[in-house]
Scaffold this motif. Structure first.
Motif, PDB file in Angstrom:
ATOM      1  N   LEU A  99       0.837  -1.189   0.000  1.00 27.72           N
ATOM      2  CA  LEU A  99       0.000   0.000   0.000  1.00 27.72           C
ATOM      3  C   LEU A  99       0.872   1.238   0.000  1.00 27.72           C
ATOM      4  O   LEU A  99       2.075   1.171   0.242  1.00 27.72           O
ATOM      5  N   ILE A 100       0.226   2.334  -0.295  1.00 28.46           N
ATOM      6  CA  ILE A 100       0.864   3.646  -0.246  1.00 28.46           C
ATOM      7  C   ILE A 100       0.202   4.449   0.867  1.00 28.46           C
ATOM      8  O   ILE A 100      -1.025   4.437   1.001  1.00 28.46           O
ATOM      9  N   THR A 101       1.013   5.125   1.661  1.00 26.76           N
ATOM     10  CA  THR A 101       0.501   6.134   2.571  1.00 26.76           C
ATOM     11  C   THR A 101       1.343   7.392   2.369  1.00 26.76           C
ATOM     12  O   THR A 101       2.225   7.410   1.516  1.00 26.76           O
ATOM     13  N   THR A 102       1.037   8.412   3.110  1.00 21.58           N
ATOM     14  CA  THR A 102       1.701   9.690   2.908  1.00 21.58           C
ATOM     15  C   THR A 102       2.599  10.048   4.088  1.00 21.58           C
ATOM     16  O   THR A 102       2.438   9.520   5.192  1.00 21.58           O
ATOM     17  N   ASN A 103       3.516  10.957   3.842  1.00 23.64           N
ATOM     18  CA  ASN A 103       4.519  11.308   4.848  1.00 23.64           C
ATOM     19  C   ASN A 103       3.928  11.876   6.131  1.00 23.64           C
ATOM     20  O   ASN A 103       4.562  11.819   7.178  1.00 23.64           O
ATOM     21  N   GLU A 150       5.107  10.094  -0.884  1.00 24.10           N
ATOM     22  CA  GLU A 150       4.428   8.802  -0.729  1.00 24.10           C
ATOM     23  C   GLU A 150       5.401   7.794  -0.129  1.00 24.10           C
ATOM     24  O   GLU A 150       6.574   7.756  -0.513  1.00 24.10           O
ATOM     25  N   LEU A 151       4.897   6.987   0.787  1.00 20.38           N
ATOM     26  CA  LEU A 151       5.675   5.913   1.381  1.00 20.38           C
ATOM     27  C   LEU A 151       5.007   4.599   0.991  1.00 20.38           C
ATOM     28  O   LEU A 151       3.785   4.445   1.115  1.00 20.38           O
ATOM     29  N   THR A 152       5.803   3.661   0.524  1.00 20.80           N
ATOM     30  CA  THR A 152       5.313   2.341   0.147  1.00 20.80           C
ATOM     31  C   THR A 152       5.623   1.381   1.273  1.00 20.80           C
ATOM     32  O   THR A 152       6.778   1.294   1.720  1.00 20.80           O
ATOM     33  N   LEU A 153       4.598   0.672   1.726  1.00 15.84           N
ATOM     34  CA  LEU A 153       4.769  -0.360   2.745  1.00 15.84           C
ATOM     35  C   LEU A 153       4.353  -1.690   2.147  1.00 15.84           C
ATOM     36  O   LEU A 153       3.446  -1.753   1.308  1.00 15.84           O
ATOM     37  N   GLU A 154       5.005  -2.754   2.617  1.00 16.07           N
ATOM     38  CA  GLU A 154       4.776  -4.067   2.022  1.00 16.07           C
ATOM     39  C   GLU A 154       4.852  -5.157   3.071  1.00 16.07           C
ATOM     40  O   GLU A 154       5.637  -5.078   4.020  1.00 16.07           O
ATOM     41  N   LEU A 155       4.044  -6.182   2.872  1.00 18.23           N
ATOM     42  CA  LEU A 155       4.079  -7.391   3.669  1.00 18.23           C
ATOM     43  C   LEU A 155       4.311  -8.547   2.710  1.00 18.23           C
ATOM     44  O   LEU A 155       3.516  -8.779   1.797  1.00 18.23           O
ATOM     45  N   THR A 156       5.429  -9.260   2.900  1.00 21.85           N
ATOM     46  CA  THR A 156       5.700 -10.423   2.076  1.00 21.85           C
ATOM     47  C   THR A 156       4.893 -11.589   2.615  1.00 21.85           C
ATOM     48  O   THR A 156       4.904 -11.861   3.824  1.00 21.85           O
ATOM     49  N   LEU A 157       4.207 -12.285   1.726  1.00 20.72           N
ATOM     50  CA  LEU A 157       3.357 -13.410   2.146  1.00 20.72           C
ATOM     51  C   LEU A 157       4.036 -14.742   1.879  1.00 20.72           C
ATOM     52  O   LEU A 157       4.872 -14.875   1.055  1.00 20.72           O
TER      53      LEU A 157
END
Length: 157
Positions: A99-103, A150-157
């Motif tokens: 997902l993307i969130t903001t600073n 924009e900050l990209t966050l990720e969860l590896t499954l």
């Protein structure tokens, strides 16, 4: 609380919730404008009323969370929706949820990192570019922080 996939009968309520939360049905991130009312969605319900919404898209090997709204913060709604999104992603056979969130979104950064997502990218000026697609994005965000990146966050499954 019950989390379930949205149905066509939920579209009006989804549209209303998005208008209240986002001021629009349009969500913009990483140069893409989404009409969130048309996306697959998960709905959290309690006592026959909607208390949360998560919209997403699946492309290639990833599920992207486009919007997440919990009408009552710190009540478990966001956690339940994120857990359900992980289940959807796994059933779809994708390898990551992102997902993307903001600073400015410090509360979201805390929330997502506590659920195992990691910051994997920063796009300086990403929100500035999104503002060209959606001029209603304000110049200042939460806590009076100028809204630019924009900050990209990720969860590896």
């Amino acid at each position: 609380m019950n989390v379930r996939p949205a149905t066509e009968a939920d579209r009006e309520a989804i549209g209303e919730l998005l208008l209240v939360s986002w001021g629009s049905h349009i969500a913009v991130a990483h140069g893409t404008a989404y009409d969130a009312t048309t996306l697959p969605a998960l709905i959290a319900e309690q006592d026959d009323r909607i208390v949360g919404l998560l919209t997403y898209t699946i492309e290639d090997d990833a599920l992207e969370v486009v919007t997440l709204d919990a009408l009552e913060r710190r009540s478990g709604v966001g956690s339940a929706l994120m857990s359900a999104a992980v289940d959807v992603a796994r059933r779809a056979g994708v390898r990551r949820l992102w997902l993307i969130t903001t600073n400015d979104n410090l509360d979201a950064l805390r929330f997502y990192q506590r659920r195992g997502l990691r910051i994997v990218g920063v796009t300086p000026g990403g929100v500035d570019a999104s503002r060209e697609l959606k001029p209603s994005i304000p110049p200042t965000g939460a806590y009076g922080i100028p809204l630019h990146d924009e900050l990209t966050l990720e969860l590896t499954l």
